[in-house]
Design a protein around this motif. Structure first.
Motif, PDB file in Angstrom:
ATOM      1  N   LEU A 209       0.781  -1.240   0.000  1.00  0.00           N
ATOM      2  CA  LEU A 209       0.000   0.000   0.000  1.00  0.00           C
ATOM      3  C   LEU A 209       0.811   1.289   0.000  1.00  0.00           C
ATOM      4  N   ASP A 210       2.059   1.244   0.463  1.00  0.00           N
ATOM      5  CA  ASP A 210       2.776   2.500   0.712  1.00  0.00           C
ATOM      6  C   ASP A 210       3.771   2.912  -0.369  1.00  0.00           C
ATOM      7  N   ASP A 211       4.006   2.069  -1.382  1.00  0.00           N
ATOM      8  CA  ASP A 211       4.965   2.404  -2.449  1.00  0.00           C
ATOM      9  C   ASP A 211       6.329   2.806  -1.889  1.00  0.00           C
ATOM     10  N   VAL A 212       6.885   1.938  -1.058  1.00  0.00           N
ATOM     11  CA  VAL A 212       8.208   2.214  -0.473  1.00  0.00           C
ATOM     12  C   VAL A 212       9.295   1.623  -1.381  1.00  0.00           C
ATOM     13  N   TYR A 213       9.184   1.905  -2.676  1.00  0.00           N
ATOM     14  CA  TYR A 213      10.133   1.364  -3.643  1.00  0.00           C
ATOM     15  C   TYR A 213      11.566   1.756  -3.275  1.00  0.00           C
TER      16      TYR A 213
END
Length: 616
Positions: free
Chosen positions: A531-535
């Motif tokens: 959910l957080d897009d911590v790429y």
């Protein structure tokens, strides 16, 4: 074609710089003296298979572990080998190319020459076919000069490799005798090292003087057990793929309208997919081991991904990156069963064009349900081990197609409020195999090459070169060797026609341990990744400065160093023998008996066949 092997490469400036890098040797491999400690006999990890392994390997089962010692080590029982008569050694690549393979040969060559300049190293051209045909190239510094720290297997080449049939084993033995080889080093993965063990046993049985040594080199990272922590090539493959995945993640975040489905290498095990996930933080990964353990159907997987897409849409995110191992298709129960029916018919000579009409009703229904392009790929003739041609089956496109169909249905029904679902598919299967090896793989492979010489100098046969404590700097690595037969297990069951290996000892691919620390780390971060897009972008391979010494996450989080712990246990046992001698006090004797009784009771329960667990 043979004339192309071993010719000087045209190197770029970076390649030239890399060819000058000198890998570091642990203290125990430095100098011209070989110090080896051989202690207790080894046993199988699974006691239920011990009798069978012993029966198949009467000459090479139960051999001791070998620990190679630094000059300052005080070990009374160690063998000190200072005389090194000239020997002749052959080496060959088996299996798929893996970054770092050339450095194994470089390390072996350097070890041979430093102990005796008259030693000869012969490389077999074209893998096992070159061994059978006795096609060789003498490995010299000139030959090695443009292959040091370089990717690929093009110095010697490889073919579709196995050394298994009676005819092949006899041809290998004839080559070793004709070339007067004292040692044969086989570089490869699970299958190749199983063949190496069988070859070593045959040589011992027939009193062939050639000693056989295996080296764990496979990009899949699935040759893991209590003695082997990592495989040469895995570190590079994951770093190169992680950068590619991270670039795709950045693209997805920028465009905000695409879902990328990326298929990665990993036939029987999902180690590459797991490691790349922990390095690059995509939104989702589907591991084959999860699917097998939970018996998820293709519809379950589709629903799981669709639910994730819908959850992200509720956070106004209409993009994402999803990783899939190439072996996923065989982990899906109903698809695997369909494949077995197809493979059985193909082996009976049934034409691919008429197979669909000869399937059982349920298999025919599933086959007809699948998209046309997947049907054609499922009809490809199976590999020699009866597995599907996984690199040719576009699992990522199948899953993307099913997800798109379901999302369109939800959109039409009004249960999905996000944007129209758009999928882009990639297969990262070959992009990393020929990469320049990472600093870790350069060092690890070179050290394994040196260990191969130490194994031969100690007169050992049927062993695999091993290094443990790999997550620490090279000067703390523990170098040794373990009998390959001690790494084997015996499968008591099988699926499909490929039942020839059932009841036969072999090395089997180690799957992702769903109770291990690496998977636990993934589970802890799964929701955040989704959910957080911590790429996270680790960037391209680094050979100096920040990131150069980084090692695989899965290597660093696991608590390993089995060989080091065995050594520590032996030190404790020696200390007990020193303290508890005839003439010691009654209190000391009483305490020792009580402690030993408790320890043996616990170990007897843990090591019983019914309670043994083999997470590798």
């Amino acid at each position: 074609m043979d004339a192309d092997y071993g010719i000087p490469r045209e190197l770029s400036d970076l390649q030239k710089l890399r060819s000058q890098y000198q890998p570091e040797l642990p203290p125990c491999l430095q100098g011209t003296t070989v110090r080896v400690e051989l202690r207790d006999a080894t046993t199988a990890a699974d006691p239920s298979g011990e009798h069978t392994i012993k029966r198949f390997f009467p000459h090479t089962y139960g051999q001791p572990l070998a620990h190679f010692l630094r000059a300052t080590a005080k070990v009374p029982d160690a063998q000190i080998i200072t005389e090194h008569p000239a020997i002749r050694v052959g080496v060959l690549f088996c299996g798929r190319q893996s970054p770092g393979g050339h450095n194994v040969i470089w390390g072996l060559h350097d070890a041979l020459k430093v102990h005796n300049p008259k030693n000869i190293l012969l490389g077999f051209l074209g893998g096992s076919e070159g061994l059978f045909a006795q096609k060789t190239l003498e490995i010299t510094n000139d030959v090695l000069s443009t292959y040091k720290n370089q990717g690929g297997y093009d110095m010697l080449g490889r073919t579709k490799d196995q050394i298994r049939t009676t005819e092949q084993v006899n041809a290998a033995m004839a080559a070793c005798k004709a070339l007067k080889l004292d040692g044969l080093v086989i570089i490869g993965g699970v299958t190749s090292n199983t063949d190496a063990a069988n070859l070593a046993e045959k040589f011992a049985e027939t009193k062939c003087l050639t000693k056989v040594v295996g080296v764990p080199v496979t990009l899949n990272g699935d040759l893991k057990n209590q003695f082997v922590e990592a495989n040469v090539g895995f570190d590079t493959i994951c770093k190169v793929n992680s950068q590619l995945i991270s670039n795709v993640c950045t693209d997805a975040l920028s465009a905000e309208k695409y879902y990328y489905f990326i298929r990665l290498m990993g036939r029987k095990a999902s180690h590459v997919a797991l490691e790349c996930t922990l390095q690059s933080h995509p939104n989702m990964v589907i591991l084959g081991e999860e699917v097998s353990a939970s018996k998820l159907t293709i519809f379950d997987i589709t629903q799981q991904i669709c639910d994730a897409v819908q959850a992200r849409a509720e956070h106004d995110k209409n993009h994402g990156v999803i990783l899939l191992p190439e072996g996923l298709i065989e982990s899906i129960p109903e698809v695997y069963a369909l494949l077995q029916e197809i493979h059985g018919l193909l082996r009976q000579g049934v034409s691919a064009d008429t197979i669909s009409s000869q399937l059982s009703p349920w298999a025919s229904a599933l086959f007809d349900f699948l998209p046309h392009f997947i049907r054609k790929q499922l009809l490809l003739y199976p590999e020699s081990d009866d597995s599907a041609q996984l690199s040719q089956i576009e699992t990522e496109k199948l899953i993307a197609h099913l997800v798109e169909t379901e999302m369109n249905k939800r959109l039409k029904e009004g249960t999905y409020k996000g944007k129209k679902f758009n999928a882009i598919c990639h297969f990262f299967g070959y992009q990393a195999r020929g990469s320049l090896p990472s600093k870790f793989d350069c060092d690890y492979a070179y050290v394994l090459g040196h260990i191969c010489y130490h194994i031969l100098a100690a007169g050992l046969n049927g062993y695999m070169a091993t290094v443990t404590n790999l997550k620490n700097p090279a000067n703390h690595w523990h170098c040794g060797a373990a009998p390959i037969s001690a790494m084997m297990t015996v499968k008591r069951y099988g699926r499909g026609p490929g039942k020839v290996s059932i009841g036969v000892p072999a090395l089997h691919p180690a799957t992702v341990d769903l109770r291990g620390k690496s998977y636990e780390l993934l589970s802890q971060n799964a929701t955040k990744f989704l959910l957080d897009d911590v790429y996270r972008n680790p960037g391209p391979l680094q050979f100096d400065g920040p990131g150069a010494d980084a090692k695989a996450v899965t290597l660093c989080v696991e608590d390993q160093d089995y060989m080091g712990r065995i050594k520590k246990l032996q030190e404790y046992l020696d200390k007990v023998r020193t303290i508890v001698k005839p003439g010691c006090s009654r209190d000391v004797l009483k305490a020792a008996l009580s402690a030993m009784a408790s320890v043996t009771d616990v170990l007897s329960v843990i090591s019983s066949p019914s309670s043994v667990s083999t997470p590798f």
